[in-house]
Design a protein around this motif. Structure first.
Motif, PDB file in Angstrom:
ATOM      1  N   THR A 187       0.847  -1.189   0.000  1.00 19.07           N
ATOM      2  CA  THR A 187       0.000   0.000   0.000  1.00 19.07           C
ATOM      3  C   THR A 187       0.880   1.236   0.000  1.00 19.07           C
ATOM      4  O   THR A 187       1.954   1.237   0.604  1.00 19.07           O
ATOM      5  N   PRO A 188       0.455   2.301  -0.698  1.00 24.52           N
ATOM      6  CA  PRO A 188       1.232   3.538  -0.656  1.00 24.52           C
ATOM      7  C   PRO A 188       1.041   4.316   0.641  1.00 24.52           C
ATOM      8  O   PRO A 188       1.655   5.349   0.841  1.00 24.52           O
ATOM      9  N   ARG A 189       0.162   3.822   1.530  1.00 23.81           N
ATOM     10  CA  ARG A 189      -0.106   4.539   2.778  1.00 23.81           C
ATOM     11  C   ARG A 189       1.142   4.566   3.652  1.00 23.81           C
ATOM     12  O   ARG A 189       1.751   3.533   3.928  1.00 23.81           O
ATOM     13  N   SER A 196      15.247   1.264  17.271  1.00 24.30           N
ATOM     14  CA  SER A 196      16.198   1.474  18.362  1.00 24.30           C
ATOM     15  C   SER A 196      17.225   2.551  18.030  1.00 24.30           C
ATOM     16  O   SER A 196      17.772   3.193  18.932  1.00 24.30           O
ATOM     17  N   THR A 197      17.507   2.774  16.729  1.00 22.95           N
ATOM     18  CA  THR A 197      18.514   3.759  16.333  1.00 22.95           C
ATOM     19  C   THR A 197      17.920   4.980  15.647  1.00 22.95           C
ATOM     20  O   THR A 197      18.615   5.960  15.402  1.00 22.95           O
ATOM     21  N   GLY A 198      16.640   4.922  15.315  1.00 24.54           N
ATOM     22  CA  GLY A 198      16.011   6.034  14.626  1.00 24.54           C
ATOM     23  C   GLY A 198      14.568   5.711  14.296  1.00 24.54           C
ATOM     24  O   GLY A 198      14.035   4.666  14.689  1.00 24.54           O
ATOM     25  N   ALA A 199      13.940   6.629  13.579  1.00 23.98           N
ATOM     26  CA  ALA A 199      12.545   6.443  13.174  1.00 23.98           C
ATOM     27  C   ALA A 199      12.469   6.348  11.658  1.00 23.98           C
ATOM     28  O   ALA A 199      13.238   6.985  10.935  1.00 23.98           O
ATOM     29  N   TRP A 200      11.525   5.535  11.185  1.00 25.67           N
ATOM     30  CA  TRP A 200      11.288   5.376   9.756  1.00 25.67           C
ATOM     31  C   TRP A 200       9.870   5.811   9.413  1.00 25.67           C
ATOM     32  O   TRP A 200       8.941   5.604  10.204  1.00 25.67           O
ATOM     33  N   VAL A 201       9.723   6.392   8.251  1.00 26.76           N
ATOM     34  CA  VAL A 201       8.425   6.496   7.609  1.00 26.76           C
ATOM     35  C   VAL A 201       8.545   5.657   6.338  1.00 26.76           C
ATOM     36  O   VAL A 201       9.430   5.903   5.506  1.00 26.76           O
ATOM     37  N   ILE A 202       7.692   4.646   6.209  1.00 25.08           N
ATOM     38  CA  ILE A 202       7.845   3.689   5.107  1.00 25.08           C
ATOM     39  C   ILE A 202       6.527   3.506   4.358  1.00 25.08           C
ATOM     40  O   ILE A 202       5.442   3.798   4.884  1.00 25.08           O
ATOM     41  N   ALA A 203       6.655   3.034   3.136  1.00 27.91           N
ATOM     42  CA  ALA A 203       5.497   2.602   2.351  1.00 27.91           C
ATOM     43  C   ALA A 203       5.888   1.314   1.643  1.00 27.91           C
ATOM     44  O   ALA A 203       6.887   1.282   0.916  1.00 27.91           O
ATOM     45  N   VAL A 204       5.152   0.249   1.885  1.00 27.77           N
ATOM     46  CA  VAL A 204       5.404  -1.042   1.241  1.00 27.77           C
ATOM     47  C   VAL A 204       4.711  -1.039  -0.119  1.00 27.77           C
ATOM     48  O   VAL A 204       3.495  -0.875  -0.195  1.00 27.77           O
ATOM     49  N   ILE A 205       5.474  -1.210  -1.200  1.00 27.13           N
ATOM     50  CA  ILE A 205       4.881  -1.145  -2.542  1.00 27.13           C
ATOM     51  C   ILE A 205       4.934  -2.468  -3.287  1.00 27.13           C
ATOM     52  O   ILE A 205       4.509  -2.540  -4.442  1.00 27.13           O
ATOM     53  N   GLY A 206       5.447  -3.523  -2.636  1.00 24.57           N
ATOM     54  CA  GLY A 206       5.435  -4.820  -3.298  1.00 24.57           C
ATOM     55  C   GLY A 206       5.979  -5.913  -2.396  1.00 24.57           C
ATOM     56  O   GLY A 206       6.813  -5.654  -1.520  1.00 24.57           O
ATOM     57  N   LYS A 207       5.487  -7.129  -2.591  1.00 23.85           N
ATOM     58  CA  LYS A 207       6.011  -8.304  -1.892  1.00 23.85           C
ATOM     59  C   LYS A 207       6.154  -9.441  -2.891  1.00 23.85           C
ATOM     60  O   LYS A 207       5.388  -9.546  -3.846  1.00 23.85           O
ATOM     61  N   ARG A 208       7.171 -10.301  -2.658  1.00 20.95           N
ATOM     62  CA  ARG A 208       7.361 -11.473  -3.523  1.00 20.95           C
ATOM     63  C   ARG A 208       8.164 -12.515  -2.752  1.00 20.95           C
ATOM     64  O   ARG A 208       8.547 -12.313  -1.601  1.00 20.95           O
ATOM     65  N   LYS A 209       8.457 -13.628  -3.403  1.00 20.35           N
ATOM     66  CA  LYS A 209       9.220 -14.704  -2.780  1.00 20.35           C
ATOM     67  C   LYS A 209      10.710 -14.546  -3.091  1.00 20.35           C
ATOM     68  O   LYS A 209      11.081 -14.152  -4.195  1.00 20.35           O
ATOM     69  N   ILE A 210      11.573 -14.884  -2.126  1.00 21.57           N
ATOM     70  CA  ILE A 210      13.019 -14.858  -2.338  1.00 21.57           C
ATOM     71  C   ILE A 210      13.382 -15.813  -3.473  1.00 21.57           C
ATOM     72  O   ILE A 210      12.837 -16.911  -3.588  1.00 21.57           O
ATOM     73  N   LEU A 288       1.430   5.502 -10.847  1.00 20.39           N
ATOM     74  CA  LEU A 288       0.658   4.267 -10.981  1.00 20.39           C
ATOM     75  C   LEU A 288       1.207   3.163 -10.079  1.00 20.39           C
ATOM     76  O   LEU A 288       0.446   2.363  -9.529  1.00 20.39           O
ATOM     77  N   GLN A 289       2.524   3.109  -9.922  1.00 21.07           N
ATOM     78  CA  GLN A 289       3.145   2.073  -9.092  1.00 21.07           C
ATOM     79  C   GLN A 289       2.637   2.135  -7.659  1.00 21.07           C
ATOM     80  O   GLN A 289       2.528   1.115  -6.970  1.00 21.07           O
ATOM     81  N   ALA A 290       2.302   3.335  -7.196  1.00 19.10           N
ATOM     82  CA  ALA A 290       1.894   3.516  -5.803  1.00 19.10           C
ATOM     83  C   ALA A 290       0.385   3.508  -5.603  1.00 19.10           C
ATOM     84  O   ALA A 290      -0.084   3.644  -4.477  1.00 19.10           O
TER      85      ALA A 290
END
Length: 357
Positions: A187-189, A196-210, A288-290
């Motif tokens: 999701t682009p949300r 522990s070392t900092g803060a992230w703002v992230i957006a997951v745009i895809g998942k797949r298998k290794i 479009l990707q997002a």
């Protein structure tokens, strides 16, 4: 909001100067020609000239000098990290080959594609960093392009790639990020992660298998085209742009979008069917990707007008990853972790020297 953004920017400026100074102390100093080549490479990815690329960044609020310093800091620091890796005991040829075999043995496990903005706790109160991260997340939620925010604010090595972490296994991520990403849908949300070392703002745009790598992304698209007069400030142009904004905000799902195309679309509206998004202009492809399936894009500039695209289907095609690609991925992951530790040490040393001066 402007004051908070200024505070984040000043923190970034300090960190960039620390990176540049440490790299120069290690004998690494980028020439103007090298910087120009980096800008050209980034511009080519978006099918733009270097000048057009820099002008577009300025339109988005990123001054040219600020971006070039950020680029110099990122590149010089990466070169310094890669220079120190062999002597830092981070990786050896035998250990690398063992990891490649281990990665191949884990084929089928999940890995992710994500955009990240990382803010380190180093040198400032944790509460302030989290507040900065929340400000950035709010900016993303209000529509500021996530990758542009990564260019402006992120302290991660991925900043040079507009914040993109391109297919990494979960165990390559910080444990806090790992937990959030594992539970997240593509999701682009934006998502806020407190590590522990900092803060992230992230957006997951895809998942797949290794063991797989992304080939083409095919999308089933519809287009609502609005022909605009040359004078974009005219009443007719503003009326059509207002209609476009309403479509983006209120029309959900492909069947409803069909009705909108019929009722307000001009000639050129209709089904585009399945398209490889790499064949589209870079700006359109990034948007479009997002965009999730069943959601309309904002109005995007196209020849003679503006278009809204509806994503009715999305499918990624995958190929088997080769050993050399696995090797590059492992080295990049180890370099990133070493980079974080090394920068914390350098930042702490610079802060101590400042107090003693």
């Amino acid at each position: 909001q402007q004051a908070e953004r200024f505070k984040v920017s000043m923190d970034e400026l300090v960190d960039e100067r620390v990176r540049i100074q440490e790299a120069r102390a290690g004998g690494i100093r980028l020439t103007t020609e090298q910087l120009n080549k980096l800008v050209t490479r980034l511009a080519e990815r978006q099918k733009k000239s270097p000048e057009q690329y820099l002008q577009d960044l300025e339109k988005e609020g990123v001054p040219r000098a600020t971006f070039l310093q950020k680029l110099e800091a990122q590149e010089a620091w990466q070169r310094l990290v890669m220079q120190k890796l062999p002597t830092a005991g981070v990786i050896s040829p035998d250990a690398l080959e063992d990891e490649i075999e281990a990665r191949k043995a884990r084929a089928g496990e999940e890995e992710v594609r994500m955009i990240e903005i990382f803010l380190s706790y180093e040198g400032q109160p944790k509460s302030q960093v989290l507040q900065n991260a929340e400000t950035i997340m709010a900016m993303a939620e209000r529509g500021t392009a996530f990758d542009e925010l990564a260019i402006e604010f992120s302290q991660a090595p991925s900043q040079a790639d507009r914040g993109l972490r391109d297919w990494v296994s979960l165990d390559e991520l910080d444990p806090a990020v790992q937990r959030v990403v594992a539970a997240a849908d593509s999701t682009p949300r934006p998502l806020l992660v407190e590590g522990s070392t900092g803060a992230w703002v992230i957006a997951v745009i895809g998942k797949r298998k290794i063991g797989q790598k992304k080939g083409k992304t095919l999308m089933d698209l519809k287009q609502l085209f609005l022909k605009l007069p040359q004078n974009i400030q005219s009443l007719d142009a503003q009326r059509k742009l207002a209609i476009a904004a309403q479509v983006t905000q209120k029309v959900k799902g492909c069947s409803n979008f069909n009705d909108a195309m019929i009722s307000v679309g001009d000639e050129g509206s209709g089904d585009l069917n399945q398209i490889d998004i790499s064949t589209l202009p870079a700006q359109v492809g990034r948007v479009l990707q997002a965009v999730p399936v069943g959601t309309a894009t904002p109005p995007l500039p196209v020849p003679n007008g503006a278009s809204i695209f509806m994503v009715c289907g999305k499918s990624d095609q995958f190929e088997t990853v080769k050993d050399e690609e696995i090797r590059r991925s492992i080295i990049a992951s180890k370099a990133e972790r070493f980079s974080e530790r090394y920068f914390r040490e350098v930042r702490r040393k610079a802060f101590i020297e400042l107090l003693g001066s």
